[in-house]
Scaffold this motif. Structure first.
Motif, PDB file in Angstrom:
ATOM      1  N   SER A 238       9.274  22.144  17.069  1.00  0.00           N
ATOM      2  CA  SER A 238       9.508  22.297  18.498  1.00  0.00           C
ATOM      3  C   SER A 238      10.916  21.843  18.885  1.00  0.00           C
ATOM      4  CB  SER A 238       8.473  21.481  19.286  1.00  0.00           C
ATOM      5  OG  SER A 238       8.801  21.433  20.655  1.00  0.00           O
ATOM      6  N   GLN A 239      11.457  22.497  19.905  1.00  0.00           N
ATOM      7  CA  GLN A 239      12.764  22.091  20.441  1.00  0.00           C
ATOM      8  C   GLN A 239      12.732  20.663  20.957  1.00  0.00           C
ATOM      9  OE1 GLN A 239      15.581  23.851  20.482  1.00  0.00           O
ATOM     10  NE2 GLN A 239      14.869  25.895  19.917  1.00  0.00           N
ATOM     11  N   SER A 240      11.542  20.158  21.253  1.00  0.00           N
ATOM     12  CA  SER A 240      11.422  18.803  21.806  1.00  0.00           C
ATOM     13  C   SER A 240      11.848  17.727  20.813  1.00  0.00           C
ATOM     14  CB  SER A 240       9.978  18.535  22.248  1.00  0.00           C
ATOM     15  OG  SER A 240       9.097  18.540  21.140  1.00  0.00           O
ATOM     16  N   ILE A 241      12.006  18.104  19.557  1.00  0.00           N
ATOM     17  CA  ILE A 241      12.418  17.097  18.572  1.00  0.00           C
ATOM     18  C   ILE A 241      13.797  16.542  18.905  1.00  0.00           C
ATOM     19  CG2 ILE A 241      13.579  18.623  16.904  1.00  0.00           C
ATOM     20  CD1 ILE A 241      11.865  16.931  14.773  1.00  0.00           C
ATOM     21  N   GLY A 242      14.575  17.311  19.637  1.00  0.00           N
ATOM     22  CA  GLY A 242      15.896  16.860  20.051  1.00  0.00           C
ATOM     23  C   GLY A 242      15.866  15.696  21.022  1.00  0.00           C
ATOM     24  N   ASN A 243      14.686  15.358  21.539  1.00  0.00           N
ATOM     25  CA  ASN A 243      14.557  14.210  22.439  1.00  0.00           C
ATOM     26  C   ASN A 243      14.547  12.879  21.698  1.00  0.00           C
ATOM     27  OD1 ASN A 243      14.326  15.992  24.600  1.00  0.00           O
ATOM     28  ND2 ASN A 243      12.098  16.060  24.473  1.00  0.00           N
ATOM     29  N   LEU A 244      14.482  12.928  20.368  1.00  0.00           N
ATOM     30  CA  LEU A 244      14.411  11.695  19.573  1.00  0.00           C
ATOM     31  C   LEU A 244      15.830  11.172  19.326  1.00  0.00           C
ATOM     32  CD1 LEU A 244      11.647  12.782  17.017  1.00  0.00           C
ATOM     33  CD2 LEU A 244      11.373  11.567  19.189  1.00  0.00           C
ATOM     34  N   HIS A 245      16.435  10.655  20.370  1.00  0.00           N
ATOM     35  CA  HIS A 245      17.846  10.262  20.302  1.00  0.00           C
ATOM     36  C   HIS A 245      18.089   9.045  19.421  1.00  0.00           C
ATOM     37  CE1 HIS A 245      18.666  13.185  23.391  1.00  0.00           C
ATOM     38  NE2 HIS A 245      17.819  12.604  24.235  1.00  0.00           N
ATOM     39  N   GLN A 246      17.031   8.262  19.141  1.00  0.00           N
ATOM     40  CA  GLN A 246      17.195   7.069  18.314  1.00  0.00           C
ATOM     41  C   GLN A 246      16.913   7.350  16.836  1.00  0.00           C
ATOM     42  OE1 GLN A 246      18.317   4.357  19.902  1.00  0.00           O
ATOM     43  NE2 GLN A 246      18.173   5.514  21.813  1.00  0.00           N
ATOM     44  N   LEU A 247      16.503   8.567  16.516  1.00  0.00           N
ATOM     45  CA  LEU A 247      16.058   8.864  15.157  1.00  0.00           C
ATOM     46  C   LEU A 247      17.203   8.767  14.153  1.00  0.00           C
ATOM     47  CD1 LEU A 247      13.238   9.674  14.067  1.00  0.00           C
ATOM     48  CD2 LEU A 247      14.126  11.992  13.823  1.00  0.00           C
ATOM     49  N   LYS A 248      16.925   8.071  13.030  1.00  0.00           N
ATOM     50  CA  LYS A 248      17.904   7.913  11.959  1.00  0.00           C
ATOM     51  C   LYS A 248      17.551   8.758  10.736  1.00  0.00           C
ATOM     52  CE  LYS A 248      19.119   3.185  13.326  1.00  0.00           C
ATOM     53  NZ  LYS A 248      19.149   1.754  12.909  1.00  0.00           N
ATOM     54  N   GLU A 249      16.260   8.895  10.460  1.00  0.00           N
ATOM     55  CA  GLU A 249      15.852   9.666   9.292  1.00  0.00           C
ATOM     56  C   GLU A 249      14.714  10.617   9.650  1.00  0.00           C
ATOM     57  OE1 GLU A 249      15.277   7.537   5.673  1.00  0.00           O
ATOM     58  OE2 GLU A 249      17.092   6.323   5.921  1.00  0.00           O
ATOM     59  N   LEU A 250      14.876  11.872   9.252  1.00  0.00           N
ATOM     60  CA  LEU A 250      13.880  12.915   9.508  1.00  0.00           C
ATOM     61  C   LEU A 250      13.546  13.594   8.184  1.00  0.00           C
ATOM     62  CD1 LEU A 250      12.216  14.795  11.359  1.00  0.00           C
ATOM     63  CD2 LEU A 250      14.283  16.179  11.652  1.00  0.00           C
ATOM     64  N   GLU A 251      12.294  13.462   7.749  1.00  0.00           N
ATOM     65  CA  GLU A 251      11.829  14.039   6.492  1.00  0.00           C
ATOM     66  C   GLU A 251      10.652  14.979   6.766  1.00  0.00           C
ATOM     67  OE1 GLU A 251      12.373  13.684   3.141  1.00  0.00           O
ATOM     68  OE2 GLU A 251      13.790  12.012   2.941  1.00  0.00           O
ATOM     69  N   ILE A 252      10.881  16.292   6.537  1.00  0.00           N
ATOM     70  CA  ILE A 252       9.788  17.263   6.681  1.00  0.00           C
ATOM     71  C   ILE A 252       9.735  18.145   5.433  1.00  0.00           C
ATOM     72  CG2 ILE A 252       8.712  18.945   8.253  1.00  0.00           C
ATOM     73  CD1 ILE A 252      10.373  17.998  10.475  1.00  0.00           C
ATOM     74  N   GLY A 253      10.362  17.710   4.350  1.00  0.00           N
ATOM     75  CA  GLY A 253      10.408  18.499   3.132  1.00  0.00           C
ATOM     76  C   GLY A 253       9.047  18.729   2.507  1.00  0.00           C
ATOM     77  N   GLN A 254       8.947  19.848   1.769  1.00  0.00           N
ATOM     78  CA  GLN A 254       7.739  20.216   1.020  1.00  0.00           C
ATOM     79  C   GLN A 254       6.520  20.346   1.923  1.00  0.00           C
ATOM     80  OE1 GLN A 254       7.228  18.501  -2.967  1.00  0.00           O
ATOM     81  NE2 GLN A 254       9.182  17.437  -2.711  1.00  0.00           N
ATOM     82  N   ASN A 255       6.649  21.258   2.870  1.00  0.00           N
ATOM     83  CA  ASN A 255       5.536  21.667   3.721  1.00  0.00           C
ATOM     84  C   ASN A 255       5.504  23.188   3.766  1.00  0.00           C
ATOM     85  OD1 ASN A 255       4.010  19.359   5.194  1.00  0.00           O
ATOM     86  ND2 ASN A 255       6.133  18.666   5.223  1.00  0.00           N
ATOM     87  N   LYS A 256       4.940  23.740   4.812  1.00  0.00           N
ATOM     88  CA  LYS A 256       4.871  25.199   4.964  1.00  0.00           C
ATOM     89  C   LYS A 256       5.465  25.615   6.306  1.00  0.00           C
ATOM     90  CE  LYS A 256       0.657  25.338   2.153  1.00  0.00           C
ATOM     91  NZ  LYS A 256      -0.805  25.662   2.121  1.00  0.00           N
ATOM     92  N   MET A 257       6.479  24.878   6.739  1.00  0.00           N
ATOM     93  CA  MET A 257       7.095  25.142   8.031  1.00  0.00           C
ATOM     94  C   MET A 257       7.945  26.416   7.971  1.00  0.00           C
ATOM     95  SD  MET A 257       5.956  22.577   9.787  1.00  0.00           S
ATOM     96  CE  MET A 257       6.962  22.718  11.268  1.00  0.00           C
ATOM     97  N   SER A 258       8.074  27.078   9.109  1.00  0.00           N
ATOM     98  CA  SER A 258       8.838  28.324   9.172  1.00  0.00           C
ATOM     99  C   SER A 258       9.613  28.382  10.490  1.00  0.00           C
ATOM    100  CB  SER A 258       7.888  29.527   9.042  1.00  0.00           C
ATOM    101  OG  SER A 258       6.908  29.508  10.070  1.00  0.00           O
ATOM    102  N   GLY A 259      10.246  29.540  10.709  1.00  0.00           N
ATOM    103  CA  GLY A 259      11.019  29.711  11.932  1.00  0.00           C
ATOM    104  C   GLY A 259      12.398  29.082  11.817  1.00  0.00           C
ATOM    105  N   PRO A 260      13.148  29.076  12.909  1.00  0.00           N
ATOM    106  CA  PRO A 260      14.520  28.545  12.873  1.00  0.00           C
ATOM    107  C   PRO A 260      14.558  27.019  12.944  1.00  0.00           C
ATOM    108  CG  PRO A 260      13.986  29.288  15.081  1.00  0.00           C
ATOM    109  CD  PRO A 260      12.795  29.638  14.224  1.00  0.00           C
TER     110      PRO A 260
END
Length: 293
Positions: free
Chosen positions: A164-186
């Motif tokens: 979701s575009q809402s992920i951009g609201n996580l202004h404090q985020l330092k590490e984002l790990e979503i590897g090895q799933n079945k995600m698609s889209g842009p």
């Protein structure tokens, strides 16, 4: 006219009532946390080490349960850490009632089903670690409401759908790990709002389309977009403002065109993998590990 003793009696009575009310409120809060954790326990279908079965009991304080830590100031559950325990089941929506929770770590178990949207009520949460499980379905868009989140690890599960575009609201985020799933889209353009981001891993999914310019994300150290369906060209200035970049992987995608010479600005780069694309060009710098085939 009311004498001094009457005043003192009324003041004492008021303070006593206040103490009783505060005690009752605190008891209710502890009870809320206990109920939430017992609801979580009730959905565990396999506990091979009997960690919860033998320890999570109303005969002892919640704060003494295995994996549970309480905040001394508020007397509420601060963290729930149950990693590497081979637990199986689904995650109860009642965990969303742990309103003082800062750390939720269920790494390397066998939790399945969908991630409850109710977890997005945990507005104090700073660490959410649920990698190496069997979660499926979409990643809730409401995760963007967790404004204090600093570390989000969702890798090695069966999540699907779009980010979701809402992920951009996580202004404090330092590490984002979503590897090895079945995600698609842009990859959402809104990641550019995450100016504190240091590490992003979206590898081994089905993401498609072009990747956003990362120019303003000056804290980035690790970028891994390998093994997706990403395509397009990398702008000449793509690497202009990535002074901290150390690891960069775009291998096994469908990028084409020239390798941006601005990569020479990344003086901290020690690992670069652009292999299995349609990129052309030469690199006249770097001393780390480079893969271009």
């Amino acid at each position: 006219m009311v004498d001094l003793s009457s005043h003192l009696f009324l003041l004492s009575l008021s303070l006593h009532c206040c103490f009783i009310a505060c005690l009752a409120a605190n008891t209710k809060n502890i009870t809320t946390d206990q109920s939430a954790l017992l609801a979580f326990k009730s959905l565990i279908t396999s506990d091979p080490y009997d960690v919860l079965a033998n320890n999570w009991s109303t005969s002892s304080s919640v704060c003494n349960w295995v994996g549970v830590t309480c905040d001394e100031r508020h007397g509420r559950v601060h963290s729930l850490i149950l990693r590497n325990m081979r637990l199986r089941g689904t995650v109860s929506p009642n965990l969303g009632n742990l309103s003082f929770l800062v750390i939720l770590d269920l790494k390397n178990n066998s939790f399945g089903g969908q991630l409850p949207t109710e977890l997005c009520r945990l507005r104090r949460l700073k660490i959410l670690h649920i990698s190496y499980n069997e979660f499926e379905g979409g990643i809730p868009a409401a995760l963007g409401d967790l404004s204090q989140l600093e570390y989000l690890y969702l890798g090695v599960n069966n999540f699907s759908g779009f980010i979701s575009q809402s992920i951009g609201n996580l202004h404090q985020l330092k590490e984002l790990e979503i590897g090895q799933n079945k995600m698609s889209g842009p990859i959402p353009q809104t990641i550019l709002n995450m100016s504190s981001l240091e590490h992003i891993n979206l590898a081994v999914n089905y993401f498609s389309g072009e990747i956003p310019s990362l120019n303003n994300m000056t804290s980035l150290r690790v970028v891994d977009f390998a093994f997706n369906n990403l395509n397009g060209r990398l702008p000449n200035d793509f690497f202009n403002q990535l002074p901290q970049l150390r690891n960069f992987s775009l291998n096994n995608n469908q990028f084409e065109g020239s390798i941006p010479q601005s990569i020479g600005n990344c003086t901290s780069l020690i690992y670069l993998d652009l292999s299995s694309n349609f990129l052309i060009g030469m690199l006249c710098f770097l001393s780390g590990h480079i893969y271009l085939k």
